[in-house]
Scaffold this motif. Sequence first.
Motif, PDB file in Angstrom:
ATOM      1  N   LYS A  82       0.832  -1.211   0.000  1.00  7.92           N
ATOM      2  CA  LYS A  82       0.000   0.000   0.000  1.00  7.92           C
ATOM      3  C   LYS A  82       0.863   1.256   0.000  1.00  7.92           C
ATOM      4  CE  LYS A  82      -3.405   2.523   2.771  1.00  7.92           C
ATOM      5  NZ  LYS A  82      -4.228   2.510   4.010  1.00  7.92           N
ATOM      6  N   SER A  86       0.743   3.759  -3.183  1.00  7.93           N
ATOM      7  CA  SER A  86       0.153   5.080  -2.953  1.00  7.93           C
ATOM      8  C   SER A  86       1.179   6.179  -3.208  1.00  7.93           C
ATOM      9  CB  SER A  86      -0.418   5.181  -1.539  1.00  7.93           C
ATOM     10  OG  SER A  86       0.583   4.981  -0.560  1.00  7.93           O
ATOM     11  N   GLN A  89       1.487   6.578  -6.953  1.00  5.05           N
ATOM     12  CA  GLN A  89       0.328   7.286  -7.506  1.00  5.05           C
ATOM     13  C   GLN A  89       0.480   8.793  -7.352  1.00  5.05           C
ATOM     14  OE1 GLN A  89      -2.001   6.401  -9.376  1.00  5.05           O
ATOM     15  NE2 GLN A  89      -2.477   4.244  -9.078  1.00  5.05           N
ATOM     16  N   GLU A 116      -6.378  -7.224  -2.652  1.00  4.92           N
ATOM     17  CA  GLU A 116      -7.271  -6.066  -2.495  1.00  4.92           C
ATOM     18  C   GLU A 116      -6.483  -4.760  -2.546  1.00  4.92           C
ATOM     19  OE1 GLU A 116      -9.622  -6.427   1.003  1.00  4.92           O
ATOM     20  OE2 GLU A 116     -10.546  -8.333   0.410  1.00  4.92           O
ATOM     21  N   VAL A 117      -5.349  -4.727  -1.864  1.00  9.86           N
ATOM     22  CA  VAL A 117      -4.520  -3.520  -1.846  1.00  9.86           C
ATOM     23  C   VAL A 117      -4.047  -3.166  -3.246  1.00  9.86           C
ATOM     24  CG1 VAL A 117      -2.274  -2.609  -1.118  1.00  9.86           C
ATOM     25  CG2 VAL A 117      -3.759  -3.755   0.544  1.00  9.86           C
ATOM     26  N   ALA A 119      -5.366  -4.009  -6.047  1.00 12.41           N
ATOM     27  CA  ALA A 119      -6.518  -3.623  -6.861  1.00 12.41           C
ATOM     28  C   ALA A 119      -6.938  -2.180  -6.601  1.00 12.41           C
ATOM     29  CB  ALA A 119      -7.686  -4.564  -6.571  1.00 12.41           C
ATOM     30  N   LYS A 120      -6.799  -1.745  -5.374  1.00 13.65           N
ATOM     31  CA  LYS A 120      -7.213  -0.380  -5.008  1.00 13.65           C
ATOM     32  C   LYS A 120      -6.209   0.674  -5.456  1.00 13.65           C
ATOM     33  CE  LYS A 120      -9.953  -1.739  -0.951  1.00 13.65           C
ATOM     34  NZ  LYS A 120     -10.042  -1.701   0.531  1.00 13.65           N
ATOM     35  N   TYR A 121      -4.924   0.334  -5.456  1.00 14.40           N
ATOM     36  CA  TYR A 121      -3.897   1.359  -5.668  1.00 14.40           C
ATOM     37  C   TYR A 121      -3.142   1.244  -6.985  1.00 14.40           C
ATOM     38  CZ  TYR A 121      -4.667   2.659  -0.805  1.00 14.40           C
ATOM     39  OH  TYR A 121      -5.234   3.074   0.384  1.00 14.40           O
ATOM     40  N   ASP A 123      -3.286   0.712 -11.297  1.00 16.33           N
ATOM     41  CA  ASP A 123      -4.194   0.865 -12.440  1.00 16.33           C
ATOM     42  C   ASP A 123      -4.280  -0.419 -13.254  1.00 16.33           C
ATOM     43  OD1 ASP A 123      -4.824   3.776 -12.172  1.00 16.33           O
ATOM     44  OD2 ASP A 123      -2.660   3.943 -12.396  1.00 16.33           O
ATOM     45  N   VAL A 151     -12.886  -7.000  -4.720  1.00 16.27           N
ATOM     46  CA  VAL A 151     -13.109  -5.575  -4.975  1.00 16.27           C
ATOM     47  C   VAL A 151     -13.398  -5.315  -6.456  1.00 16.27           C
ATOM     48  CG1 VAL A 151     -11.792  -4.772  -2.999  1.00 16.27           C
ATOM     49  CG2 VAL A 151     -10.597  -5.220  -5.127  1.00 16.27           C
ATOM     50  N   ALA A 153     -11.910  -6.239  -9.360  1.00 15.52           N
ATOM     51  CA  ALA A 153     -10.819  -5.728 -10.194  1.00 15.52           C
ATOM     52  C   ALA A 153     -10.204  -6.776 -11.108  1.00 15.52           C
ATOM     53  CB  ALA A 153      -9.743  -5.126  -9.294  1.00 15.52           C
TER      54      ALA A 153
END
Length: 212
Positions: A82, A86, A89, A116-117, A119-121, A123, A151, A153
């Motif tokens: 993460k 992040s 990004q 999950e991490v 997929a969230k952060y 692209d 999630v 993705a």
Amino acid sequence: GSHAKAQFAGQSLQLQTSLVGQFNAYNAAAAAAVGLVLDIPAEKVATGVASLKAVPGRMESINAGQDFGVVVDYAHTPDALKNVLSTLQQVTKGKVIAVFGATGDRDKAKRPIMGEVAAKYADHIFLTDDETYTENPDTIRAAVMKGIANVGATKKTTEVADRKQAIQAAFKMAKKGDVVLLAGLGHQDYRAMGGKNMPWDERQVAHELLKK
């Protein structure tokens, strides 16, 4: 790199470093503060910060003349993944493409969380093998993919078991302004695969593929 303006005890100091990310700017400011407390001249403090080099395999940039970024990082836990994603990004103009997997024979609960991490952060994700040790690699990837699916993705995920092929595919996808993160192995010079330690230097592999 990063640059920041630090204010300390009435002094204003411009800090420039080749290290990437907000957390490194904080670390540089903390180091500068210690130097100033010790009455080191501000100019020497700034020079010292500017000369700092990245720790091998920790947010280490790989440059072979390509027009997109490549970063190798040791991140192999949900929190570490993460943090690095992040951070990328924040500094990436284009897309952040993640190449990663999970480790075999240990901490199985973290695998879907890592999915999950990512997929969230990220692209786009290239899900691949990390270090399998003695475990079935298909089982490891399936656990990570479960988290990605949780999630929604899966459409931005490509599963490529062979890590070298996954890295190559990520490089082919990357466009100018994108960054490809190679996460999990960092500074290591081997991979534990099928009960054996196999030679592997992620930074060298990246260089070779970029030159092609």
